[in-house]
Scaffold this motif. Sequence first.
Motif, PDB file in Angstrom:
ATOM      1  N   GLN A 148       0.855  -1.189   0.000  1.00  0.00           N
ATOM      2  CA  GLN A 148       0.000   0.000   0.000  1.00  0.00           C
ATOM      3  C   GLN A 148       0.893   1.242   0.000  1.00  0.00           C
ATOM      4  N   ASN A 149       0.456   2.274  -0.711  1.00  0.00           N
ATOM      5  CA  ASN A 149       1.180   3.545  -0.758  1.00  0.00           C
ATOM      6  C   ASN A 149       2.614   3.375  -1.298  1.00  0.00           C
ATOM      7  N   HIS A 150       2.719   2.651  -2.369  1.00  0.00           N
ATOM      8  CA  HIS A 150       4.037   2.511  -3.009  1.00  0.00           C
ATOM      9  C   HIS A 150       4.486   3.888  -3.497  1.00  0.00           C
ATOM     10  N   PRO A 151       5.747   4.301  -3.269  1.00  0.00           N
ATOM     11  CA  PRO A 151       6.185   5.657  -3.620  1.00  0.00           C
ATOM     12  C   PRO A 151       6.033   5.990  -5.102  1.00  0.00           C
ATOM     13  N   ILE A 152       6.091   4.995  -5.969  1.00  0.00           N
ATOM     14  CA  ILE A 152       5.933   5.266  -7.396  1.00  0.00           C
ATOM     15  C   ILE A 152       4.465   5.203  -7.814  1.00  0.00           C
ATOM     16  N   HIS A 153       3.670   4.436  -7.073  1.00  0.00           N
ATOM     17  CA  HIS A 153       2.251   4.299  -7.410  1.00  0.00           C
ATOM     18  C   HIS A 153       1.439   4.289  -6.107  1.00  0.00           C
TER      19      HIS A 153
ATOM     20  N   GLU B 183       2.240  -3.226 -13.972  1.00  0.00           N
ATOM     21  CA  GLU B 183       2.935  -4.307 -13.273  1.00  0.00           C
ATOM     22  C   GLU B 183       4.346  -3.859 -12.915  1.00  0.00           C
ATOM     23  N   MET B 184       4.841  -4.381 -11.795  1.00  0.00           N
ATOM     24  CA  MET B 184       6.231  -4.186 -11.380  1.00  0.00           C
ATOM     25  C   MET B 184       6.832  -5.555 -11.085  1.00  0.00           C
ATOM     26  N   ASP B 185       8.086  -5.729 -11.481  1.00  0.00           N
ATOM     27  CA  ASP B 185       8.732  -6.982 -11.087  1.00  0.00           C
ATOM     28  C   ASP B 185       9.011  -6.938  -9.586  1.00  0.00           C
ATOM     29  N   ILE B 186       9.231  -8.070  -8.994  1.00  0.00           N
ATOM     30  CA  ILE B 186       9.390  -8.192  -7.548  1.00  0.00           C
ATOM     31  C   ILE B 186      10.521  -7.314  -7.034  1.00  0.00           C
ATOM     32  N   THR B 187      11.649  -7.304  -7.759  1.00  0.00           N
ATOM     33  CA  THR B 187      12.812  -6.554  -7.288  1.00  0.00           C
ATOM     34  C   THR B 187      12.525  -5.066  -7.238  1.00  0.00           C
ATOM     35  N   CYS B 188      11.959  -4.530  -8.304  1.00  0.00           N
ATOM     36  CA  CYS B 188      11.676  -3.090  -8.347  1.00  0.00           C
ATOM     37  C   CYS B 188      10.633  -2.694  -7.304  1.00  0.00           C
ATOM     38  N   ALA B 189       9.587  -3.489  -7.202  1.00  0.00           N
ATOM     39  CA  ALA B 189       8.527  -3.153  -6.250  1.00  0.00           C
ATOM     40  C   ALA B 189       9.038  -3.185  -4.819  1.00  0.00           C
ATOM     41  N   SER B 190      10.000  -4.052  -4.521  1.00  0.00           N
ATOM     42  CA  SER B 190      10.480  -4.216  -3.152  1.00  0.00           C
ATOM     43  C   SER B 190      11.598  -3.248  -2.807  1.00  0.00           C
ATOM     44  N   THR B 191      12.575  -3.113  -3.699  1.00  0.00           N
ATOM     45  CA  THR B 191      13.739  -2.292  -3.345  1.00  0.00           C
ATOM     46  C   THR B 191      13.396  -0.820  -3.325  1.00  0.00           C
TER      47      THR B 191
END
Length: 656
Positions: free
Chosen positions: A92-97, A138-146
Amino acid sequence: MGSIIVEKDQLHHFSHPHPLSLVYLQQPNHNADDEDEDEEEKEEEFVEEDHHGGQCKMCDKQILSFHLCYYYCKSCDYSLHKFCAELPKYKQNHPIHPEHKLRLDYNTYGYKFNCFVCKLNFKQENIYTYYCYDCNIEMDITCASTVFDQKMDITCASHAHKLERLFWAIVSTCLACGNKHEGEFFQCTTCPWFRISLDCALLPTKLLIQNHTNGTFTHSHPLTLAYSFLYSEQDAKFSPRCRVCDGRFYAHLWIYKCDKCRYYVHVDCATSKREPFMSIFLTPSASLGKTLKNYKEDEHPNMLHCPFLDEGDNLLKRHMSNQMELISKQHDGERINHPSHQHPLVFFDEQTSVDKKLVYLHDPMKRTQLLCDGCVKPVMTVPFYMCRQCSFVLHEWCANLPSQVQGHHDHPLSLLPKTPGKFFGVFECAICKLESNGFAYGCEECDFFVDINCAFIPEEITHDAHPDHLLSIVIPSAELSRRYCKACNYSFGYWKFAFHCPPCDFYIHVECALLLPKLIKHKCDKHPLSLRYGPVENHINQYFCEICEREFNPWKWFYHCTTCAQSMHAACGPIILQCEQDTYAYDGRSVYKFLNVKFGGTLEIKGHSYSLAFVQGIERDGNCLKCKMQLQYKMIFKCLECEFAFHYKCASSFIS
């Protein structure tokens, strides 16, 4: 070192119906009590790269030793990175989205997608991604997490500053391996020009390569990652080449090296990583490992396989043994008159004595030398022919040579027991360029002479130094003059013949291919010495020749005894009686330059009371009485009673 499964550390993950056990890829840290453990044993404590957890079922990337641990279901062979397994189901509240919730979802339709953050095109199917159902992004796991959790800064032993991950795809040169890569990079926050690819950034410091190359190339020891290879260090090691691709090394690029052998390899060669878009630039010879056989044995029934086993085997023996009609029907003790000699020759089949005096066969271990006057090669077995009066010797096959052959020349070549117009019968072979005083095949009209071995050189051979590929004969040319021999690392000039493998750009001199046997015996070592084509495994030390006592370059062919850890120049190795005489002359040959010369015989000179012996010059012979140049390493005539000595060429002009 195997993996350690800890059953109590279990995880019930939504992606799999069975509980997953935590598997440690590395042993826990040592206690203080273990600090005195043997240093050498500590160095071996690393995880072999084949001990990994397979592919992660969430990100489809390999689980390697530096990941430390992973989750695993043994019954289903189902693996997850620990990082992937512990990802939250929702973000929730991802800085890019930040507007909508992202859900960790399985790509059930198996379609390809572009990551919203790094813009990389993911071709893997059936992997997990973070997906926004409202915006269809969509975001890959690495981008969404790091991006959400941390900046993903790393430190690198080869650089003083921190490196920050770039979250977009680029094509750039990696300053670790020197190659262009397409994909993710780390860039220095202080020096923006310094970039290394993700693959190189995560390279293990210890690596075993034999299980990652499909058997193409192997090395039994662990390789250590080194962040530079200084030119001074390369020079001290005789400028080694990559053991996989034969390419050169650069001082600033990373390499893998062995701490027990002189084994060096590019990082991308050791890991077998090649960018798909770079494949069009790779030549077929981009590997020195296993090669597919490019010929069929049944199509080449008489193919000559080199090197020959020992000094008693050679090209002429093989060729004449195939000529069944030439095999002698002589019996022991019978005599023949041969045009090469004024006295009758006696055939020896079983006994080895002349007038009740024992004739010793050629034996390097006993320092006995018996050379054929025809081919100037050792007489190591019966049968052979010998003169009772003057010890003139011929192999059986040399006594039955054809009177004429069609060699590498426009005209037929005639057998010449003594080369006409040549002082003391010494001539230079037009093919191997070695001097010889044995029999020759020649064309007097063209002043073209070859020794009797080179007269039968085949059009194609194979060699253990480049197995499974045909090597074809190449005549001297301007193109060939720019090439270098893999045996001695010297050029061919405008006059050398070569054997060549066109697909691999592999060249060797004809004399290096045909005159260096696989095994030799020498009085300096009680064991046979084997021909080596590069540094020996388990030998990190310098290489010193046991004969001339000089350090030598192990990237040139040499002879080595593994049991005694003794080595010698290929040019020093086969010498029997001259071994104390410091025979290795630095003229670029792998082959002893007088290998086809039979020393002995005498010369009478007016004004000197004693006969001059035909020998090889040694240091204490001093200088030539005519030209005043050093006699060592040369063919000379010298008086055994005084210090009277000439070079061979000076003596010939003196006589004339």
